[in-house]
Design an enzyme around this catalytic site. Structure first.
Site, PDB file in Angstrom:
ATOM      1  N   CYS A 100       0.823  -1.214   0.000  1.00 46.49           N
ATOM      2  CA  CYS A 100       0.000   0.000   0.000  1.00 46.49           C
ATOM      3  C   CYS A 100       0.858   1.266   0.000  1.00 46.49           C
ATOM      4  O   CYS A 100       0.594   2.199  -0.775  1.00 46.49           O
ATOM      5  CB  CYS A 100      -0.948  -0.011   1.189  1.00 46.49           C
ATOM      6  SG  CYS A 100      -0.198  -0.465   2.774  1.00 46.49           S
ATOM      7  N   TYR A 101       1.895   1.311   0.825  1.00 47.60           N
ATOM      8  CA  TYR A 101       2.773   2.484   0.822  1.00 47.60           C
ATOM      9  C   TYR A 101       3.435   2.690  -0.548  1.00 47.60           C
ATOM     10  O   TYR A 101       3.456   3.812  -1.069  1.00 47.60           O
ATOM     11  CB  TYR A 101       3.859   2.346   1.892  1.00 47.60           C
ATOM     12  CG  TYR A 101       3.440   2.680   3.305  1.00 47.60           C
ATOM     13  CD1 TYR A 101       2.863   3.913   3.620  1.00 47.60           C
ATOM     14  CD2 TYR A 101       3.668   1.785   4.347  1.00 47.60           C
ATOM     15  CE1 TYR A 101       2.508   4.228   4.927  1.00 47.60           C
ATOM     16  CE2 TYR A 101       3.312   2.088   5.658  1.00 47.60           C
ATOM     17  CZ  TYR A 101       2.733   3.313   5.943  1.00 47.60           C
ATOM     18  OH  TYR A 101       2.386   3.615   7.240  1.00 47.60           O
TER      19      TYR A 101
END
Length: 353
Positions: free
Chosen positions: A152-153
């Protein structure tokens, strides 16, 4: 009548697994075949996730028909995921796997083992496709059978910086400060995730190095045409259940600033709009976005601007960490590999407020 895509999920009892079910049951071309979750084996899925009880699905200890599945999604921790992928390919070599762990995201085995320890299926690394469609779509082939779904990052941060690096308007030294909801840490019990610890509080972590930093570096170096990009990455935990916001910045080239000195903000928005023209899930917005605006959706909202005094590009990026940052992007990859519109089953807008 066209046959549906048969899909099984391994690791269905995690947040990512439940989100895959929620999204896949609304996909018009998908049939859910089997759900594996050893911690809830033999139970109705509704016992684990009451919001999914109306579906009437049950959980198995282990997939019984892996070879019947067109796609198997792996929502397991690292190491366990690589081991399970190897097992599945032995039983069902023609089944395609979309892995949501970190096990196949880093191409270099040495880099992987620096951050995660010994790799449990290194021979599969060369065939894994990194599944960030907006940046790696052209690498998909008819023979692709293993997709490494991005973190996600890295998704949130890389989409923010890719246009500027691709057009060579910033220096290859980027700073990323990213905020994440607690669902990104999974369902396991940890003291710092208790309500009394998280409420009215925010914290930075991974200050000595975070596992997602080499993944971000790999993507941005690819975008920068193999010229190494140095990444300063600081993640933060916020009192949110889900959502992610990244503030990404880098020094703009003096030549670009001089060329567009009359209106740099208009120029940077045009550059970003052109780069993502035709992309269903990346939107260039005119005001700084919030995590609430993409809640429950597969969208990434980007707000690029210029800090004129500092001579820096600043891009605000928001996603739902469980959708575009995990399950939604995995389904986007499934659609891509199946020759379907990437947005199929993912058209839902964010839930607001």
């Amino acid at each position: 009548m066209e046959s549906k895509i048969k899909v099984s999920i391994v690791g269905v009892t995690g947040y990512t697994g439940s989100e895959l079910v929620r999204l896949l049951v609304r996909h018009p071309q998908v049939e859910l075949l089997e759900l594996e979750g050893r911690s809830a084996a033999g139970q109705p899925l509704g016992n684990v996730f009451p919001h999914l009880a109306p579906l009437g699905l049950s959980v198995k200890e282990k997939l019984e028909r892996p070879a019947e599945a067109d796609f198997i999604f792996l929502g397991l921790p690292h190491h366990a995921s690589a081991e399970r992928a190897a097992e599945i390919f032995e039983q069902a070599p023609n089944t395609r796997i979309i892995d949501l762990s970190a096990d196949f995201r880093l191409r270099d085995r040495t880099t992987y083992e620096k951050w995660y320890g010994e790799h449990h299926a290194p021979y599969l690394l060369p065939e894994a496709l990194y599944g960030l469609p907006e940046l790696y779509r052209k690498q998909v082939t008819a023979n692709t059978r293993l997709v490494a779904n991005p973190g996600c990052y890295p998704t949130c941060s890389s989409l923010a910086l890719a246009p500027a690096l691709s057009e060579k308007i910033i220096e290859p030294y980027v700073v990323i400060n990213a905020l994440s909801g607690t669902s990104g840490a999974g369902r396991g019990l940890k003291q710092n995730l208790h309500y009394s610890e998280m409420h009215d509080s925010a914290s930075a972590y991974g200050l000595e190095g975070h596992r997602h930093a080499p993944e971000i570096t790999q993507i941005l170096t690819d975008v920068n045409q193999q010229a190494k990009v140095t990444v300063s990455f600081t993640p933060h935990l916020m009192p949110l259940a889900r959502g992610m916001l990244a503030t990404c910045s880098a020094r703009l080239s003096p030549e670009w600033l001089a060329q567009y000195s009359a209106n740099p903000n208009a120029a940077i928005r045009t550059l970003y709009s052109n780069f993502y023209a035709g992309e269903q899930f990346v939107r260039i917005v005119t005001t700084p976005p919030t995590t609430k605006e993409v809640f429950g959706s597969n969208y990434c909202f980007l707000y690029p601007t210029v800090d004129i005094e500092a001579g820096r590009l600043v891009v605000i990026s928001v996603i739902d960490n469980l959708v575009k940052g995990a399950a939604g992007q995995a389904i986007q990859n499934m659609n891509l590999l199946s020759g379907l519109p990437e947005s199929l089953g993912l058209e839902a807008l964010g839930i607001y407020p």
